[in-house]
Design an enzyme around this catalytic site. Sequence first.
Site, PDB file in Angstrom:
ATOM      1  N   SER A  27       0.836  -1.321  -0.104  1.00  0.00           N
ATOM      2  CA  SER A  27       0.111  -0.032  -0.078  1.00  0.00           C
ATOM      3  C   SER A  27       0.840   1.079   0.067  1.00  0.00           C
ATOM      4  O   SER A  27       0.432   2.515  -0.142  1.00  0.00           O
ATOM      5  CB  SER A  27      -0.894  -0.044   1.060  1.00  0.00           C
ATOM      6  N   THR A  30       7.036   2.366  -2.150  1.00  0.00           N
ATOM      7  CA  THR A  30       8.159   1.491  -2.444  1.00  0.00           C
ATOM      8  C   THR A  30       7.395  -0.041  -2.915  1.00  0.00           C
ATOM      9  O   THR A  30       7.781  -0.712  -3.831  1.00  0.00           O
ATOM     10  CB  THR A  30       9.075   1.198  -1.568  1.00  0.00           C
ATOM     11  N   ARG A  53      -5.486  -4.706   4.432  1.00  0.00           N
ATOM     12  CA  ARG A  53      -6.532  -4.673   3.697  1.00  0.00           C
ATOM     13  C   ARG A  53      -6.395  -5.012   2.409  1.00  0.00           C
ATOM     14  O   ARG A  53      -5.365  -5.142   1.868  1.00  0.00           O
ATOM     15  CB  ARG A  53      -7.153  -3.027   3.594  1.00  0.00           C
ATOM     16  N   LEU A  92       7.451  -2.395   4.754  1.00  0.00           N
ATOM     17  CA  LEU A  92       6.788  -1.920   5.864  1.00  0.00           C
ATOM     18  C   LEU A  92       7.266  -0.626   6.433  1.00  0.00           C
ATOM     19  O   LEU A  92       8.686  -0.541   6.475  1.00  0.00           O
ATOM     20  CB  LEU A  92       6.233  -2.793   6.893  1.00  0.00           C
ATOM     21  N   GLY A  93       6.489   0.504   6.790  1.00  0.00           N
ATOM     22  CA  GLY A  93       7.138   1.742   7.406  1.00  0.00           C
ATOM     23  C   GLY A  93       5.931   2.967   7.170  1.00  0.00           C
ATOM     24  O   GLY A  93       5.111   2.812   6.431  1.00  0.00           O
ATOM     25  N   TYR A 143      14.408   7.969  14.682  1.00  0.00           N
ATOM     26  CA  TYR A 143      14.138   7.120  13.622  1.00  0.00           C
ATOM     27  C   TYR A 143      15.143   6.156  13.238  1.00  0.00           C
ATOM     28  O   TYR A 143      14.950   5.061  12.804  1.00  0.00           O
ATOM     29  CB  TYR A 143      13.865   8.057  12.381  1.00  0.00           C
ATOM     30  N   LYS A 147      15.359   1.888  13.077  1.00  0.00           N
ATOM     31  CA  LYS A 147      15.656   1.277  12.048  1.00  0.00           C
ATOM     32  C   LYS A 147      16.947   0.392  12.084  1.00  0.00           C
ATOM     33  O   LYS A 147      16.924  -0.919  11.854  1.00  0.00           O
ATOM     34  CB  LYS A 147      16.083   2.145  10.898  1.00  0.00           C
ATOM     35  N   ARG A 178       2.435  13.683   2.037  1.00  0.00           N
ATOM     36  CA  ARG A 178       3.181  14.178   2.955  1.00  0.00           C
ATOM     37  C   ARG A 178       3.965  15.325   2.701  1.00  0.00           C
ATOM     38  O   ARG A 178       4.904  15.331   1.883  1.00  0.00           O
ATOM     39  CB  ARG A 178       4.057  12.947   3.154  1.00  0.00           C
TER      40      ARG A 178
END
Length: 239
Positions: A27, A30, A53, A92-93, A143, A147, A178
């Site tokens: 979703s 990337t 989803r 994911l992120g 952040y 990671k 964003r």
Amino acid sequence: MAETEALPKLREDFRRQNKSVFILGVSGETGRVLLKEILEQSLFSKVTVIGRRKLTFDEEAYKNVNQEVVDFEKLDDYASAFQGHDVGFCCLGTTKAKAGAEGFVRVDRDYVLKSAELAKAGGCKHFNLLSSKGADKSSSFFYLQVKGEVEGRVEELKFDRYSIFRPGVLLCDRQESRPTEWLVRKFFGSLPASWASGHSVPVATVCRAMLNNAVRPSDKQKEVLDNTAIHSLGKAKGS
């Protein structure tokens, strides 16, 4: 490099192995581009998208994509979704601004780690993690600290092959808004190519690098590709 020059042959050899793949984070920008590249290159005999989803795909190319809908808060209940895949890509992120500090940690560390654990238990041999330039569990930046922490904890699972990608600023046109990232991308887009390439990279280049790396045989248990290596491999002859 002989390896990159032989990419067409490497891809053909890879296809003959009839491997299956799962992708997390489709979703997002990337993951979306990665799925498109995977389908265009026809590298895998089975492609599975795992997400919270079900996604709608209109193009004919997506008709055979399997979708597994899971609750990331109860991933143990969905262990079957992670079974039987040879290769896994985790894109994911989220961001601290979007999800808050706790939400960011939950997605970028907890969801990623639990997914990797289930993938390992399910037979995944090659796990690919999209991380970030500067990732370091000792970093003073929250952040990058998170990671770096998840990179290390996934390594402890001992996949046969574990590939970490640490791109700089991702240059793309996100479907979600964003504003800050949009301004950053515009800033890097206006800089001299030689300087910008050291600190940023197009999403499409990252995705091609991930796949070009996957088809290359490797005897390394762990490999880390920084922004420069991603540019080189993503733009390799035959890409």
